[in-house]
Write a protein that holds these residues in place. Sequence first.
Motif, PDB file in Angstrom:
ATOM      1  N   LEU A 116       0.837  -1.210   0.000  1.00 42.85           N
ATOM      2  CA  LEU A 116       0.000   0.000   0.000  1.00 42.85           C
ATOM      3  C   LEU A 116       0.867   1.253   0.000  1.00 42.85           C
ATOM      4  O   LEU A 116       0.589   2.216  -0.718  1.00 42.85           O
ATOM      5  N   GLY A 117       1.936   1.268   0.777  1.00 39.02           N
ATOM      6  CA  GLY A 117       2.860   2.423   0.833  1.00 39.02           C
ATOM      7  C   GLY A 117       3.523   2.657  -0.512  1.00 39.02           C
ATOM      8  O   GLY A 117       3.634   3.794  -1.004  1.00 39.02           O
ATOM      9  N   ILE A 118       3.974   1.546  -1.117  1.00 32.62           N
ATOM     10  CA  ILE A 118       4.624   1.662  -2.429  1.00 32.62           C
ATOM     11  C   ILE A 118       3.589   2.126  -3.464  1.00 32.62           C
ATOM     12  O   ILE A 118       3.884   2.972  -4.315  1.00 32.62           O
ATOM     13  N   GLY A 119       2.379   1.644  -3.385  1.00 30.25           N
ATOM     14  CA  GLY A 119       1.318   2.061  -4.308  1.00 30.25           C
ATOM     15  C   GLY A 119       0.996   3.530  -4.166  1.00 30.25           C
ATOM     16  O   GLY A 119       0.762   4.233  -5.153  1.00 30.25           O
ATOM     17  N   LEU A 120       0.973   4.021  -2.894  1.00 23.59           N
ATOM     18  CA  LEU A 120       0.704   5.449  -2.672  1.00 23.59           C
ATOM     19  C   LEU A 120       1.830   6.309  -3.254  1.00 23.59           C
ATOM     20  O   LEU A 120       1.579   7.351  -3.871  1.00 23.59           O
ATOM     21  N   VAL A 121       3.067   5.893  -3.043  1.00 21.67           N
ATOM     22  CA  VAL A 121       4.199   6.675  -3.557  1.00 21.67           C
ATOM     23  C   VAL A 121       4.171   6.679  -5.079  1.00 21.67           C
ATOM     24  O   VAL A 121       4.331   7.725  -5.725  1.00 21.67           O
ATOM     25  N   VAL A 122       3.970   5.507  -5.687  1.00 23.63           N
ATOM     26  CA  VAL A 122       3.913   5.435  -7.150  1.00 23.63           C
ATOM     27  C   VAL A 122       2.716   6.233  -7.663  1.00 23.63           C
ATOM     28  O   VAL A 122       2.811   6.957  -8.669  1.00 23.63           O
ATOM     29  N   GLY A 123       1.595   6.161  -6.994  1.00 24.07           N
ATOM     30  CA  GLY A 123       0.402   6.921  -7.393  1.00 24.07           C
ATOM     31  C   GLY A 123       0.630   8.418  -7.305  1.00 24.07           C
ATOM     32  O   GLY A 123       0.209   9.192  -8.179  1.00 24.07           O
ATOM     33  N   ALA A 124       1.314   8.844  -6.223  1.00 22.40           N
ATOM     34  CA  ALA A 124       1.609  10.274  -6.069  1.00 22.40           C
ATOM     35  C   ALA A 124       2.531  10.754  -7.184  1.00 22.40           C
ATOM     36  O   ALA A 124       2.352  11.844  -7.759  1.00 22.40           O
ATOM     37  N   ILE A 125       3.528   9.948  -7.496  1.00 17.30           N
ATOM     38  CA  ILE A 125       4.460  10.323  -8.562  1.00 17.30           C
ATOM     39  C   ILE A 125       3.721  10.386  -9.899  1.00 17.30           C
ATOM     40  O   ILE A 125       3.909  11.310 -10.686  1.00 17.30           O
ATOM     41  N   MET A 126       2.888   9.423 -10.181  1.00 20.78           N
ATOM     42  CA  MET A 126       2.121   9.396 -11.426  1.00 20.78           C
ATOM     43  C   MET A 126       1.174  10.598 -11.511  1.00 20.78           C
ATOM     44  O   MET A 126       1.035  11.214 -12.573  1.00 20.78           O
TER      45      MET A 126
END
Length: 147
Positions: free
Chosen positions: A10-20
């Motif tokens: 979930l943390g990695i998904g949030l970071v990748v989502g924020a970057i995207m």
Amino acid sequence: MDYTWLVVGLGIGLVVGAIMARVISLKQFGQHKLQQELDESRKQLTQYRLDVSEHLETTNQLMSQLQDNYARIARHVQQSKMQLVEQPVNARDEVNFFATDTTQQIKQSLHQLNERRRQHSQVEQQPKDYSGEASGLIKERPTKDGL
């Protein structure tokens, strides 16, 4: 442990989502900026076309006025020519400021002046452009040696 992977995912998904989201928003911001520049360029082009159209219209009006003025000047010159140059002059219409005998005397005296000028203008010998003897700096001076 299963929850740990879930939290890490979930943390990695949030970071990748924020970057995207950031990349997409920057891309949209760039497109929005380009759209604004395009709109501004279109407005400037439209204003330029209006300015050129107005300039050409003014030039056309001034050229028409110039042609009208030229035609008026040509008519004026033609009328003046008819009045001043081409008007027939009769002997009766001629204005004479002197009496007839005075006019005859003036014509005779002018003829006599011309005859006198002809007589004086006949020269027997051409004038010299130089004097007969040397003078000034060119004059030769005798030397004491006799050379």
